[in-house]
Design an enzyme around this catalytic site. Structure first.
Site, PDB file in Angstrom:
ATOM      1  N   ASP A  13       0.812  -1.217   0.000  1.00  0.00           N
ATOM      2  CA  ASP A  13       0.000   0.000   0.000  1.00  0.00           C
ATOM      3  C   ASP A  13       0.849   1.272   0.000  1.00  0.00           C
ATOM      4  OD1 ASP A  13      -2.219  -1.725   0.248  1.00  0.00           O
ATOM      5  OD2 ASP A  13      -1.942  -1.783   2.413  1.00  0.00           O
ATOM      6  N   LYS A  16       2.403   1.917  -5.136  1.00  0.00           N
ATOM      7  CA  LYS A  16       3.129   1.406  -6.318  1.00  0.00           C
ATOM      8  C   LYS A  16       2.316   1.606  -7.597  1.00  0.00           C
ATOM      9  CE  LYS A  16       3.439  -2.610  -4.394  1.00  0.00           C
ATOM     10  NZ  LYS A  16       3.038  -2.260  -3.011  1.00  0.00           N
ATOM     11  N   ALA A  39      -3.427  -8.450  -3.949  1.00  0.00           N
ATOM     12  CA  ALA A  39      -2.847  -7.133  -4.197  1.00  0.00           C
ATOM     13  C   ALA A  39      -3.935  -6.117  -4.537  1.00  0.00           C
ATOM     14  CB  ALA A  39      -1.864  -7.218  -5.352  1.00  0.00           C
ATOM     15  N   GLY A  40      -3.707  -4.901  -4.148  1.00  0.00           N
ATOM     16  CA  GLY A  40      -4.671  -3.855  -4.487  1.00  0.00           C
ATOM     17  C   GLY A  40      -3.929  -2.599  -4.869  1.00  0.00           C
ATOM     18  N   HIS A  41      -4.072  -2.189  -6.108  1.00  0.00           N
ATOM     19  CA  HIS A  41      -3.394  -0.979  -6.576  1.00  0.00           C
ATOM     20  C   HIS A  41      -4.429   0.064  -6.963  1.00  0.00           C
ATOM     21  CE1 HIS A  41       0.440  -3.390  -7.809  1.00  0.00           C
ATOM     22  NE2 HIS A  41       0.332  -3.215  -6.517  1.00  0.00           N
ATOM     23  N   THR A 128      -5.921 -11.611   3.404  1.00  0.00           N
ATOM     24  CA  THR A 128      -6.966 -10.923   2.639  1.00  0.00           C
ATOM     25  C   THR A 128      -8.143 -11.851   2.376  1.00  0.00           C
ATOM     26  OG1 THR A 128      -5.852 -11.555   0.601  1.00  0.00           O
ATOM     27  CG2 THR A 128      -5.342  -9.368   1.485  1.00  0.00           C
ATOM     28  N   ARG A 142       3.202 -28.838  -5.445  1.00  0.00           N
ATOM     29  CA  ARG A 142       3.063 -29.477  -6.762  1.00  0.00           C
ATOM     30  C   ARG A 142       1.695 -30.120  -6.964  1.00  0.00           C
ATOM     31  NH1 ARG A 142       8.629 -32.345  -5.766  1.00  0.00           N
ATOM     32  NH2 ARG A 142       7.664 -32.246  -3.715  1.00  0.00           N
ATOM     33  N   GLN A 223       2.470  -6.027  -3.099  1.00  0.00           N
ATOM     34  CA  GLN A 223       2.769  -6.031  -1.666  1.00  0.00           C
ATOM     35  C   GLN A 223       4.088  -5.307  -1.362  1.00  0.00           C
ATOM     36  OE1 GLN A 223       1.881  -9.707  -2.508  1.00  0.00           O
ATOM     37  NE2 GLN A 223      -0.191  -8.961  -2.352  1.00  0.00           N
ATOM     38  N   THR A 238       3.119 -12.579   3.419  1.00  0.00           N
ATOM     39  CA  THR A 238       2.309 -13.181   2.366  1.00  0.00           C
ATOM     40  C   THR A 238       3.088 -14.370   1.785  1.00  0.00           C
ATOM     41  OG1 THR A 238       1.001 -12.687   0.399  1.00  0.00           O
ATOM     42  CG2 THR A 238       3.108 -11.558   0.583  1.00  0.00           C
ATOM     43  N   GLY A 309     -10.884  -3.279   2.300  1.00  0.00           N
ATOM     44  CA  GLY A 309     -11.552  -2.142   2.939  1.00  0.00           C
ATOM     45  C   GLY A 309     -11.184  -1.993   4.406  1.00  0.00           C
ATOM     46  N   SER A 420       5.375  12.071  -4.538  1.00  0.00           N
ATOM     47  CA  SER A 420       3.987  12.335  -4.920  1.00  0.00           C
ATOM     48  C   SER A 420       3.348  13.242  -3.880  1.00  0.00           C
ATOM     49  CB  SER A 420       3.203  11.044  -5.129  1.00  0.00           C
ATOM     50  OG  SER A 420       2.754  10.516  -3.917  1.00  0.00           O
TER      51      SER A 420
HETATM   52  P1  IMP Z   1      -2.452 -12.922   2.162  1.00  0.00           P
HETATM   53  O1  IMP Z   1      -1.486 -12.444   1.151  1.00  0.00           O
HETATM   54  O2  IMP Z   1      -3.892 -12.683   1.775  1.00  0.00           O
HETATM   55  O3  IMP Z   1      -2.189 -14.347   2.563  1.00  0.00           O
HETATM   56  O4  IMP Z   1      -2.246 -12.062   3.501  1.00  0.00           O
HETATM   57  C1  IMP Z   1      -1.039 -12.102   4.265  1.00  0.00           C
HETATM   58  C2  IMP Z   1      -0.696 -10.746   4.836  1.00  0.00           C
HETATM   59  O5  IMP Z   1      -0.304  -9.867   3.778  1.00  0.00           O
HETATM   60  C3  IMP Z   1      -1.847 -10.051   5.558  1.00  0.00           C
HETATM   61  O6  IMP Z   1      -1.315  -9.280   6.622  1.00  0.00           O
HETATM   62  C4  IMP Z   1      -2.407  -9.114   4.501  1.00  0.00           C
HETATM   63  O7  IMP Z   1      -3.074  -8.015   5.057  1.00  0.00           O
HETATM   64  C5  IMP Z   1      -1.130  -8.700   3.797  1.00  0.00           C
HETATM   65  N1  IMP Z   1      -1.340  -8.290   2.399  1.00  0.00           N
HETATM   66  C6  IMP Z   1      -1.556  -9.084   1.343  1.00  0.00           C
HETATM   67  N2  IMP Z   1      -1.688  -8.356   0.220  1.00  0.00           N
HETATM   68  C7  IMP Z   1      -1.529  -7.072   0.577  1.00  0.00           C
HETATM   69  C8  IMP Z   1      -1.519  -5.834  -0.167  1.00  0.00           C
HETATM   70  O8  IMP Z   1      -1.669  -5.769  -1.386  1.00  0.00           O
HETATM   71  N3  IMP Z   1      -1.311  -4.713   0.580  1.00  0.00           N
HETATM   72  C9  IMP Z   1      -1.096  -4.750   1.915  1.00  0.00           C
HETATM   73  N4  IMP Z   1      -1.084  -5.876   2.632  1.00  0.00           N
HETATM   74  C10 IMP Z   1      -1.295  -7.029   1.968  1.00  0.00           C
END
Ligand code: IMP
Length: 439
Positions: A13, A16, A39-41, A128, A142, A223, A238, A309, A420
């Site tokens: 977050d 990126k 992931a959330g961009h 997530t 595998r 991430q 993650t 959210g 930015s």
């Molecule tokens: P997972 O990737 O859903 O297994 O989550 C593992 C950890 O990574 C958790 O703490 C999530 O909140 C964090 N996480 C996964 N993807 C993101 C992201 O895109 N931004 C921020 N935190 C993330």
């Protein structure tokens, strides 16, 4: 031309997406190399505000090839919905390619994601819930299904049967949950495969040929480095394999490491984290609330997760961690995001070391999650009250903001080339043209 990797230097977050969206104009090919729907961009440009999860943030340039590489795990339903959303809003997605080697997030992955979290109890990670972690587990075990398997009409039923037999045993016997139905998954995923097929190709060859032609390639990380399986705050990380750090980009896309010459580290001007695990500079006072609601920045830029959210945990910039992730990734250039959010604080703090058992330490302890006695040592600096969102030249920033940026630069150990000051594409101060070819 070298490949450039853009990575997150904190817990994700960092912004990126907006940095990729900004730099993509200089590149021919933009590719995601790791992670999944987790992931959330967020990207804001002249077409509007977009939340992307799988599609590379370069998609807004119709003349670029955008590609989802081998190292990504794909939820076909969510990806197709994302493509449909983009098309409906006037974004051309005909330039999108999907790797046949990428793995697929299947229905059992979400079941296992939530069951695992429940079993972990007080040790829950705060995932997530998208099934991304379990899809990576299956890849490593595998027992994964790849995009190539999914779109193969003749072979998919057989592969699904093999894997589902295995997974249903695990779901029923280990997790004590209801097994999943073969026929309905086969029907649903065969229909998704038909819609996905036109995008699927051997992306490894596409990337390698682009590299041979001397084109500029941008590899988009997901991430942040502190969520990395090997180097992050394990186990609160993650599961991406290859890693989210820059070294993983070569593996995840199918290039040799020598192709990567530049690494842009994206750092937010303060610290945030979603999910559980250590965060040494986390704040619990009114400053945390102020940061979460966007600080002095533009309205609508508050700190809530793009994917889930969830409210993000907020804190002061951690210079120890920033130096650590900069070295971990070989950062050559820094993009500092959300400086505008720090407007309006009477003073700002940067963590420059920790105190641990009476000693000053400047490294991230492996047992950081257990170290409740880890105390951040801060440098406090005067804040600024001026609106910086329309500043385009670093010298026009308030003196206090320049001092803050320069101190971060020292701690990261790489030049800050972009700052930015707002969410829009061009709300940025560029101090050095990193695509100018002279780095
Ligand atoms: P997972 O990737 O859903 O297994 O989550 C593992 C950890 O990574 C958790 O703490 C999530 O909140 C964090 N996480 C996964 N993807 C993101 C992201 O895109 N931004 C921020 N935190 C993330």
């Amino acid at each position: 031309m070298p490949a450039v990797v853009i990575i997150g230097g904190q817990w994700g977050d960092e912004g990126k997406g907006r940095v990729v969206d900004f730099h993509a104009r200089y590149c021919s090919l933009i590719a995601r190399y790791s992670a999944g729907t987790n992931a959330g961009h967020t990207v804001i440009n002249d077409l509007g505000k977009f939340a992307l999860h799988l599609v590379p943030a370069g998609i807004f340039y119709g003349d670029k090839t955008c590609l989802i590489g081998n190292g990504v795990v794909i939820d076909p339903d969510k990806l197709l919905k994302e493509i449909a959303m983009l098309s409906e809003r006037g974004v051309d997605t005909s330039n999108l390619l999907i790797s046949d080697r990428a793995h697929v997030i299947m229905p059992w992955h979400q079941v296992i994601d939530s069951a695992d979290e429940e079993l972990r109890g007080s040790q829950a990670i705060g995932t997530t819930g998208t099934g991304t972690g379990p899809a990576f587990h299956d890849k490593v075990s595998r027992i994964g299904i790849r995009v190539a398997d999914l779109i193969n009409k003749d072979k998919f039923p057989e592969r699904l049967e093999e894997v589902l037999n295995y997974k249903n045993k695990v779901i029923e016997k280990l997790y004590d949950r209801e097994s999943l139905n073969f026929t309905s998954i086969l029907e649903q995923y065969s229909a998704l495969a038909d819609r996905l097929r036109p995008y699927v190709t051997d992306t490894t060859s596409v990337v390698q040929e682009s590299h041979e032609r001397g084109e500029m390639i941008l590899l988009e990380g997901a991430q942040g480095s502190l969520l990395d399986l090997d180097s992050g705050t394990y186990p609160y990380v993650t599961s991406s394999v290859p890693a989210s750090v820059a070294a993983g980009a070569a593996i995840g896309i199918g290039l040799g490491p020598t192709a990567i010459e530049r690494v842009v580290g994206v750092y937010k001007a303060y610290q945030t984290r979603v999910g559980y695990g250590a965060m040494p500079t986390e704040l619990f006072d009114e400053n945390a609330e102020k940061l979460r609601e966007g600080g002095g920045g533009v309205a609508g830029t508050s700190e809530y997760g793009t994917t889930t959210g969830r409210a993000r945990r907020c804190g002061w910039f951690d210079g120890v961690l920033a130096g650590y992730t900069s070295r971990l990734n070989g950062v050559t250039s820094v993009a500092l995001t959300r400086l505008d959010s720090l407007t309006g604080f009477s003073s700002v703090k940067i963590c420059v070391a920790y105190e641990l058992n009476g000693k000053r330490v400047t490294a991230l302890p492996a047992e950081v999650n257990e170290a409740s006695n880890l105390v951040p040592i801060y440098e406090e600096m005067p804040g600024w009250s001026e609106d910086v969102s329309s500043v385009r030249n670093i010298n026009d920033l308030p003196r206090e903001a320049i001092q803050y940026v320069r101190r971060i630069e020292q701690l990261v150990g790489a030049p800050i080339d972009m700052i930015s000051v707002g969410p829009e594409r061009d709300q940025a101060i560029v101090t050095r043209d990193i695509f100018g070819g002279n780095l």
